[in-house]
Design a protein around this motif. Structure first.
Motif, mmCIF file in Angstrom:
data_model
loop_
_atom_site.group_PDB
_atom_site.id
_atom_site.type_symbol
_atom_site.label_atom_id
_atom_site.label_comp_id
_atom_site.label_asym_id
_atom_site.label_seq_id
_atom_site.Cartn_x
_atom_site.Cartn_y
_atom_site.Cartn_z
ATOM 1 N N ASP A 134 0.850 -1.191 0.000
ATOM 2 C CA ASP A 134 0.000 0.000 0.000
ATOM 3 C C ASP A 134 0.884 1.237 0.000
ATOM 4 O OD1 ASP A 134 -2.305 -1.466 0.074
ATOM 5 O OD2 ASP A 134 -2.473 -1.404 2.259
ATOM 6 N N ILE A 135 0.465 2.231 -0.747
ATOM 7 C CA ILE A 135 1.211 3.487 -0.783
ATOM 8 C C ILE A 135 0.413 4.519 -0.001
ATOM 9 C CG2 ILE A 135 2.098 5.332 -2.232
ATOM 10 C CD1 ILE A 135 2.402 3.262 -4.458
ATOM 11 N N HIS A 136 0.990 4.987 1.074
ATOM 12 C CA HIS A 136 0.356 6.003 1.908
ATOM 13 C C HIS A 136 1.273 7.210 1.978
ATOM 14 C CE1 HIS A 136 -2.738 3.270 3.302
ATOM 15 N NE2 HIS A 136 -1.798 2.354 3.470
ATOM 16 N N PRO A 137 0.741 8.382 1.660
ATOM 17 C CA PRO A 137 1.605 9.560 1.762
ATOM 18 C C PRO A 137 1.992 9.796 3.219
ATOM 19 C CG PRO A 137 -0.655 10.204 1.248
ATOM 20 C CD PRO A 137 -0.586 8.702 1.214
ATOM 21 N N THR A 138 3.233 10.111 3.441
ATOM 22 C CA THR A 138 3.694 10.369 4.801
ATOM 23 C C THR A 138 3.683 11.850 5.125
ATOM 24 O OG1 THR A 138 5.970 10.414 4.019
ATOM 25 C CG2 THR A 138 5.143 8.312 4.858
ATOM 26 N N THR A 139 3.572 12.676 4.098
ATOM 27 C CA THR A 139 3.506 14.114 4.325
ATOM 28 C C THR A 139 2.339 14.682 3.544
ATOM 29 O OG1 THR A 139 4.969 14.589 2.466
ATOM 30 C CG2 THR A 139 6.003 14.327 4.627
ATOM 31 N N THR A 140 1.838 15.789 3.999
ATOM 32 C CA THR A 140 0.763 16.474 3.292
ATOM 33 C C THR A 140 1.319 17.768 2.711
ATOM 34 O OG1 THR A 140 0.090 17.615 5.306
ATOM 35 C CG2 THR A 140 -1.030 15.551 4.800
ATOM 36 N N PRO A 141 0.781 18.202 1.593
ATOM 37 C CA PRO A 141 1.277 19.462 1.024
ATOM 38 C C PRO A 141 0.993 20.617 1.978
ATOM 39 C CG PRO A 141 -0.495 18.528 -0.323
ATOM 40 C CD PRO A 141 -0.262 17.601 0.828
ATOM 41 N N GLU A 142 1.910 21.545 2.045
ATOM 42 C CA GLU A 142 1.718 22.710 2.900
ATOM 43 C C GLU A 142 0.688 23.643 2.291
ATOM 44 O OE1 GLU A 142 5.151 24.837 4.202
ATOM 45 O OE2 GLU A 142 6.344 23.026 4.328
ATOM 46 N N GLU A 143 -0.032 24.321 3.164
ATOM 47 C CA GLU A 143 -0.971 25.338 2.701
ATOM 48 C C GLU A 143 -0.187 26.463 2.048
ATOM 49 O OE1 GLU A 143 -4.183 25.650 2.572
ATOM 50 O OE2 GLU A 143 -4.908 24.114 3.923
ATOM 51 N N VAL A 144 -0.741 27.004 0.984
ATOM 52 C CA VAL A 144 -0.140 28.156 0.331
ATOM 53 C C VAL A 144 -1.059 29.341 0.598
ATOM 54 C CG1 VAL A 144 0.550 29.163 -1.880
ATOM 55 C CG2 VAL A 144 0.914 26.728 -1.435
ATOM 56 N N TYR A 145 -0.516 30.369 1.215
ATOM 57 C CA TYR A 145 -1.281 31.564 1.536
ATOM 58 C C TYR A 145 -0.919 32.675 0.568
ATOM 59 C CZ TYR A 145 -2.222 29.032 5.810
ATOM 60 O OH TYR A 145 -2.616 28.076 6.712
ATOM 61 N N LEU A 146 -1.949 33.371 0.095
ATOM 62 C CA LEU A 146 -1.759 34.430 -0.891
ATOM 63 C C LEU A 146 -2.307 35.752 -0.374
ATOM 64 C CD1 LEU A 146 -3.112 32.468 -3.994
ATOM 65 C CD2 LEU A 146 -0.728 32.735 -3.316
ATOM 66 N N THR A 147 -1.657 36.833 -0.737
ATOM 67 C CA THR A 147 -2.173 38.169 -0.456
ATOM 68 C C THR A 147 -3.213 38.517 -1.526
ATOM 69 O OG1 THR A 147 -0.530 39.257 -1.835
ATOM 70 C CG2 THR A 147 0.070 38.879 0.484
ATOM 71 N N PRO A 148 -4.008 39.541 -1.300
ATOM 72 C CA PRO A 148 -4.939 39.962 -2.351
ATOM 73 C C PRO A 148 -4.226 40.283 -3.669
ATOM 74 C CG PRO A 148 -5.598 40.941 -0.292
ATOM 75 C CD PRO A 148 -4.274 40.263 -0.040
ATOM 76 N N ALA A 149 -3.042 40.867 -3.616
ATOM 77 C CA ALA A 149 -2.293 41.164 -4.850
ATOM 78 C C ALA A 149 -1.927 39.879 -5.583
ATOM 79 C CB ALA A 149 -1.036 41.967 -4.522
ATOM 80 N N GLN A 150 -1.554 38.850 -4.848
ATOM 81 C CA GLN A 150 -1.205 37.577 -5.474
ATOM 82 C C GLN A 150 -2.430 36.886 -6.054
ATOM 83 O OE1 GLN A 150 0.765 36.157 -1.910
ATOM 84 N NE2 GLN A 150 2.715 36.043 -3.017
ATOM 85 N N VAL A 151 -3.570 37.004 -5.371
ATOM 86 C CA VAL A 151 -4.813 36.436 -5.904
ATOM 87 C C VAL A 151 -5.190 37.150 -7.189
ATOM 88 C CG1 VAL A 151 -7.280 36.088 -5.492
ATOM 89 C CG2 VAL A 151 -5.635 35.659 -3.651
ATOM 90 N N ALA A 152 -5.040 38.470 -7.207
ATOM 91 C CA ALA A 152 -5.352 39.240 -8.411
ATOM 92 C C ALA A 152 -4.474 38.805 -9.587
ATOM 93 C CB ALA A 152 -5.186 40.730 -8.139
ATOM 94 N N LEU A 153 -3.230 38.440 -9.316
ATOM 95 C CA LEU A 153 -2.354 37.947 -10.381
ATOM 96 C C LEU A 153 -2.729 36.529 -10.808
ATOM 97 C CD1 LEU A 153 1.134 39.194 -9.131
ATOM 98 C CD2 LEU A 153 -0.178 40.062 -11.078
ATOM 99 N N LEU A 154 -3.256 35.751 -9.886
ATOM 100 C CA LEU A 154 -3.626 34.368 -10.165
ATOM 101 C C LEU A 154 -4.852 34.279 -11.081
ATOM 102 C CD1 LEU A 154 -3.149 31.324 -9.414
ATOM 103 C CD2 LEU A 154 -4.718 31.696 -7.514
ATOM 104 N N ILE A 155 -5.789 35.216 -10.921
ATOM 105 C CA ILE A 155 -7.037 35.201 -11.689
ATOM 106 C C ILE A 155 -6.978 36.305 -12.748
ATOM 107 C CG2 ILE A 155 -9.545 35.434 -11.579
ATOM 108 C CD1 ILE A 155 -9.357 34.620 -8.612
ATOM 109 N N PRO A 156 -6.920 35.946 -14.023
ATOM 110 C CA PRO A 156 -6.854 36.963 -15.076
ATOM 111 C C PRO A 156 -8.027 37.946 -14.982
ATOM 112 C CG PRO A 156 -6.472 34.778 -15.989
ATOM 113 C CD PRO A 156 -6.925 34.584 -14.564
ATOM 114 N N GLY A 157 -7.711 39.223 -15.040
ATOM 115 C CA GLY A 157 -8.737 40.257 -15.013
ATOM 116 C C GLY A 157 -9.201 40.672 -13.628
ATOM 117 N N MET A 158 -8.746 39.984 -12.588
ATOM 118 C CA MET A 158 -9.167 40.321 -11.219
ATOM 119 C C MET A 158 -8.329 41.486 -10.707
ATOM 120 S SD MET A 158 -11.158 39.762 -8.635
ATOM 121 C CE MET A 158 -11.936 38.214 -9.026
#
Length: 75
Positions: free
Chosen positions: A3-27
């Motif tokens: 059985d393959i079980h992940p031993t680690t979970t991906p870290e949360e990625v936190y974004l500022t409003p400026a980074q969210v605006a860059l992530l979504i075209p036109g935002m």
């Protein structure tokens, strides 16, 4: 077969409003602020009085919920 079980979970990625605006075209940051005010935007965190953060997964989930397959669908 092992059985393959992940031993680690991906870290949360936190974004500022400026980074969210860059992530979504036109935002724009101002549009995100209005969405927060109206309670219509992605879930956000406010750890201090002036700091607003978004979890990347929450932004993607919010964006994906806006998917349509026809222009006849009601927004």
């Amino acid at each position: 077969m092992t059985d393959i079980h992940p031993t680690t979970t991906p870290e949360e990625v936190y974004l500022t409003p400026a980074q969210v605006a860059l992530l979504i075209p036109g935002m724009m940051k101002a549009a995100l602020a209005q969405l927060r005010y109206r309670g219509l935007g992605p879930t956000y965190l406010k750890p201090t009085a002036k700091l607003v953060l978004y979890r990347r997964d929450d932004v993607i989930h919010w964006l994906e919920r806006s998917a349509f397959t026809s222009t006849r669908e009601v927004a």
